[in-house]
Design an enzyme around this catalytic site. Structure first.
Site, mmCIF file in Angstrom:
data_model
loop_
_atom_site.group_PDB
_atom_site.id
_atom_site.type_symbol
_atom_site.label_atom_id
_atom_site.label_comp_id
_atom_site.label_asym_id
_atom_site.label_seq_id
_atom_site.Cartn_x
_atom_site.Cartn_y
_atom_site.Cartn_z
ATOM 1 N N SER A 8 0.824 -1.213 0.000
ATOM 2 C CA SER A 8 0.000 0.000 0.000
ATOM 3 C C SER A 8 0.854 1.258 0.000
ATOM 4 C CB SER A 8 -0.898 0.012 1.232
ATOM 5 O OG SER A 8 -0.084 0.138 2.394
ATOM 6 N N GLY A 9 2.115 1.098 0.373
ATOM 7 C CA GLY A 9 2.946 2.268 0.631
ATOM 8 C C GLY A 9 3.090 2.528 2.120
ATOM 9 N N GLY A 10 2.412 1.728 2.933
ATOM 10 C CA GLY A 10 2.499 1.859 4.389
ATOM 11 C C GLY A 10 3.480 0.857 4.977
ATOM 12 N N VAL A 11 3.670 0.960 6.280
ATOM 13 C CA VAL A 11 4.710 0.170 6.935
ATOM 14 C C VAL A 11 4.283 -1.300 7.081
ATOM 15 C CG1 VAL A 11 3.935 0.759 9.287
ATOM 16 C CG2 VAL A 11 6.327 0.111 8.885
ATOM 17 N N ASP A 12 2.997 -1.563 7.313
ATOM 18 C CA ASP A 12 2.585 -2.947 7.565
ATOM 19 C C ASP A 12 2.815 -3.845 6.350
ATOM 20 O OD1 ASP A 12 1.706 -2.506 10.218
ATOM 21 O OD2 ASP A 12 -0.162 -1.641 9.469
ATOM 22 N N CYS A 101 -13.776 -3.985 0.629
ATOM 23 C CA CYS A 101 -12.577 -3.957 -0.216
ATOM 24 C C CYS A 101 -11.819 -5.274 -0.102
ATOM 25 C CB CYS A 101 -11.685 -2.786 0.202
ATOM 26 S SG CYS A 101 -10.164 -2.649 -0.747
ATOM 27 N N CYS A 193 -10.399 5.643 3.070
ATOM 28 C CA CYS A 193 -9.332 6.106 2.190
ATOM 29 C C CYS A 193 -9.847 6.946 1.040
ATOM 30 C CB CYS A 193 -8.506 4.925 1.683
ATOM 31 S SG CYS A 193 -9.332 3.901 0.439
#
Lengths: 352, 384
Positions: A8-12, A101, A193
């Protein structure tokens, strides 16, 4: 295994992909472009799918040394998530778009595509455990996302890898820092989002227009206010009701129900929000059990659990709660747990 | 690794590297008046002369830029502004519907912000603009016409000489984006009759980030960049001496070697096309089968998505392109194929294989080894 990591572009998701690489899997990364008009830059904790997020995802793949592609699923996302979200509110329900989603995009369109391309499974950064096909809560209960994954079928779960279930969010950030991933300290995203400014009522008003109707007091039957669109209200809401007639007992009033045809929003005392009987639509069993069944149910993301007895009712379930739940709206997901283990999920159709 | 994406960027020639390394070792700003400046200036001007000689232009017609996108923007916006200043009625841009985004988006920007009107020149099913289409679009209000020399996606070569001749008859400046043509086709600025021509180094063995706009001496062009007055006052900015040395070296070698390169690439490409059609009989060969770039082969693979084919080939070490990508990496159906009358599904099913100076028969073999299995696998992917 050949794994497709959704970044996603996130850390997780970055750490999930990193752990999959370190476990020796052959990992390919994709970033899902879900917005048809992506903003150039991310602003705060809201929104996703900006070009900055795509870039961050690409940089994670660079550092991990894995191939990276962007998949344009904006059309699918609009149809299955955004349009569903608007239609559900229009019907007086309270939908969970993250769950939708997962159900329709991440673990359906993306998973189907991945399997067709020859991948064995998808790997995501959800905080939940998945061992031998059994879905359960993350060790980090504050971050647990098993509730929004409970909608997955055993077939979907069989082609899913969730590497983060055994570690906390803080450990995720530490791992990211250790691996030199620049997203280690990136802000969390909390809100919906596709509503970048956080104004859900405004977002719905833009799409559904002005639909004025009465606000009715459940106790007196009197019209106590007007509203511009019942979709702007959710069951259990107290703020922003703009009531013009005071309650007889002077106590705060809450939204009890929304009736979309007459556009009636019914309000009443907190005690009237309590429900002990919940009916659902057709369930998805991730770990099937025979009915009747004594277990726990969770009725909203990060909500409390209630001991309950599940019996069949039509296509769905009837849940008899041992302790009353407050503010249960049609459209929410009822997720059954046995301890930390997810048993299944169904959409609430009514509650009393 | 088989690299079949020379249309995106072709490897830098070793001679280019050597020329740039030598120039980088020399200090100086080519606009300075002392010895170091003069030395740099000599490199810049010799580079200008070499580029001019390679492309059939006079040295004063070569304006160095930062590459193809800048040259296209400078030509389209600069000539538009200058023509409109000379006569306020001239607000129409004639542009082919298969231009690169560097032209397309510059034209759309003029429409959105500068009161321009645009006539998109239609193309036939192979992507060619017919001169009578250009002629029919001519009117008193035309500021400029722009049609690319050869298409970057499907490789179709435009009848540039005939198009430029139409424009000349109507007194309208004619720009061509020749980014894909240099090194693959004979390109002669003077003989072509065009008024402005975009070229960029990294498509013919030169450096990235260095290009030129060839601009006829009588063609007025309003600058995008104001400053020190370099490049006939049309493009200010300190000369990138090493890059220009590299650009000149590559331009010289690419044009000297062009006949031999083109013949060799056409043979390789024809072999590739024959073998692709044999391996995937329902593949559709897009673009003009004859008048096309010798290194270009472009296909639609019915029932497949270009995205899937690219991913699967990439995983097998074969590097190709779907032909169009936006800056966020999201593939959109190609406007070129849509302009050629193909539906969106077929446009999404296409793949471009492009050969260049370093291509070998082994590259083609690697593609054909992988392709049949990849196509079969991609057909299982649900089409969006």
């Amino acid at each position: 295994m050949r794994l497709l990591a959704a970044l996603s572009g996130g850390v997780d998701s970055a750490v999930a992909a990193a752990l999959a690489v370190e476990a020796g899997h052959d990992v390919t990364a994709v970033h899902l472009a879900l917005s048809e008009m992506p903003a150039a830059l991310r602003t705060g904790s809201r929104g996703c799918c900006s070009r900055e997020d795509a870039r961050d995802a690409g940089r994670v793949a660079d550092v991990l040394g894995i191939p990276f592609y962007v998949w344009d699923l904006a059309e699918q996302f609009r149809e299955d998530v955004i349009n569903d979200f608007v239609a559900e509110y229009a019907a007086g329900h309270t939908p969970n778009p993250c769950l939708r989603c997962n159900e329709k995009v991440k673990f359906a369109a993306v998973l189907d595509r991945a399997l067709a391309l020859g991948f064995d499974a998808v790997v995501t950064g959800h905080h939940a455990s998945l061992t031998d096909g059994v879905l359960s809560r993350s060790v980090d209960l504050a971050k647990d996302q098993s509730y929004v994954l409970a909608v997955l079928t055993p077939e979907q779960l069989a082609a899913t890898v969730l590497p983060l279930g055994g570690i906390t969010k803080e450990q995720v950030r530490e791992i990211a820092r250790d691996r030199g991933l620049a997203v280690a300290d990136k802000a969390e995203s909390y809100d919906i989002c596709f509503i970048a400014d956080g104004d859900t009522a405004g977002f719905l008003r833009d799409r559904l227009g002005s639909q004025p109707g009465p606000v009715v007091d459940a106790l007196t039957g009197a019209v106590v206010g007007e509203h511009d669109g019942a979709y702007a209200y959710t069951v259990g809401q107290r703020r922003g009701l703009a009531l013009t007639v005071p309650a007889p007992d002077g106590r705060p009033r809450y939204v009890l129900s929304i009736e979309p045809v007459s556009r009636t929003v019914t309000v009443g005392p907190a005690s009237a929000l309590d429900v002990s009987r919940v009916l659902t639509g057709r369930p998805v069993w991730s770990s099937p059990r025979p009915l009747p069944l004594a277990c726990e149910v969770q009725l909203r993301a990060h909500g409390m659990v209630h001991a309950c007895t599940v019996t069949p009712s039509g296509d769905g379930w009837q849940l008899a709660l041992d302790t009353a739940a407050r503010g249960v709206a049609p459209g929410q997901a009822a997720v059954l747990y046995d301890g930390d283990t997810v048993l299944g999920s169904a959409t609430v159709s009514s509650a009393a | 690794m088989a690299y079949l994406d020379h249309a995106a960027s072709t490897p830098v020639l070793p001679e280019t590297v050597a020329a740039m390394a030598a120039a980088m070792a020399q200090p100086g700003n080519a606009s300075s008046l002392h010895a170091a400046g003069r030395r740099a200036r000599r490199t810049v001007e010799e580079s200008r002369e070499a580029v001019a000689a390679a492309l059939g232009a006079r040295p004063s017609e070569v304006l160095f830029t930062g590459g193809g996108t800048e040259s296209d923007n400078l030509a389209v916006k600069g000539i538009y502004w200058a023509r409109r200043t000379a006569d306020p009625r001239r607000t129409r841009v004639l542009a082919s519907s298969v231009e690169h985004h560097a032209v397309l988006d510059a034209v759309e920007w003029l429409v959105a912000h500068e009161g321009a009107q645009v006539t998109w020149l239609e193309v036939d099913t192979v992507g060619r603009v017919h001169p009578d289409v250009l002629e029919a679009a001519m009117d008193d209000d035309v500021a400029l016409a722009t049609v690319m020399w050869a298409n970057n996606e499907v490789g179709t070569v435009q009848p540039v000489v005939a198009l430029a001749e139409v424009a000349r008859r109507y007194g309208v400046p004619f720009h061509t984006d020749a980014v894909q043509a240099v090194g693959q086709l004979p390109v002669d600025f003077a003989a072509s009759g065009v008024d402005a021509m975009t070229v960029t180094g990294h498509k013919f063995g030169g450096p990235l980030g260095a290009g030129a706009l060839l601009l006829g001496r009588d063609v007025a062009c309003t600058p995008l960049l104001h400053g020190g007055g370099q490049e006939r006052d049309v493009r200010s900015g300190t000369f990138d001496t090493p890059a220009l040395a590299g650009l000149a070296t590559a331009a010289t070698l690419a044009t000297v070697r062009q006949p031999e390169t083109a013949a060799r690439l056409a043979r390789l490409r024809d072999d590739l096309v024959r073998r692709v059609l044999a391996a995937v009989p329902d593949a559709v060969y897009n673009g003009d089968p004859v008048d096309r770039l010798p290194g270009n082969a472009h296909f639609s693979f019915p029932g497949c998505e270009g995205d899937s084919l690219l991913l699967l080939l990439d995983a097998r070490g074969v590097e190709v392109s779907t032909g169009s990508a936006c800056s966020s990496g999201v593939a959109r159906p190609s406007h070129v194929l849509v302009a050629m009358g193909q539906d969106e599904e077929r446009a999404r099913s296409s793949l471009r294989f492009s050969l260049g100076h370093s291509s070998t028969p082994e590259d083609v073999d690697a593609l054909l080894d992988a392709l049949p299995g990849v196509v079969e696998r991609a057909r299982r992917v649900p089409v969006r």
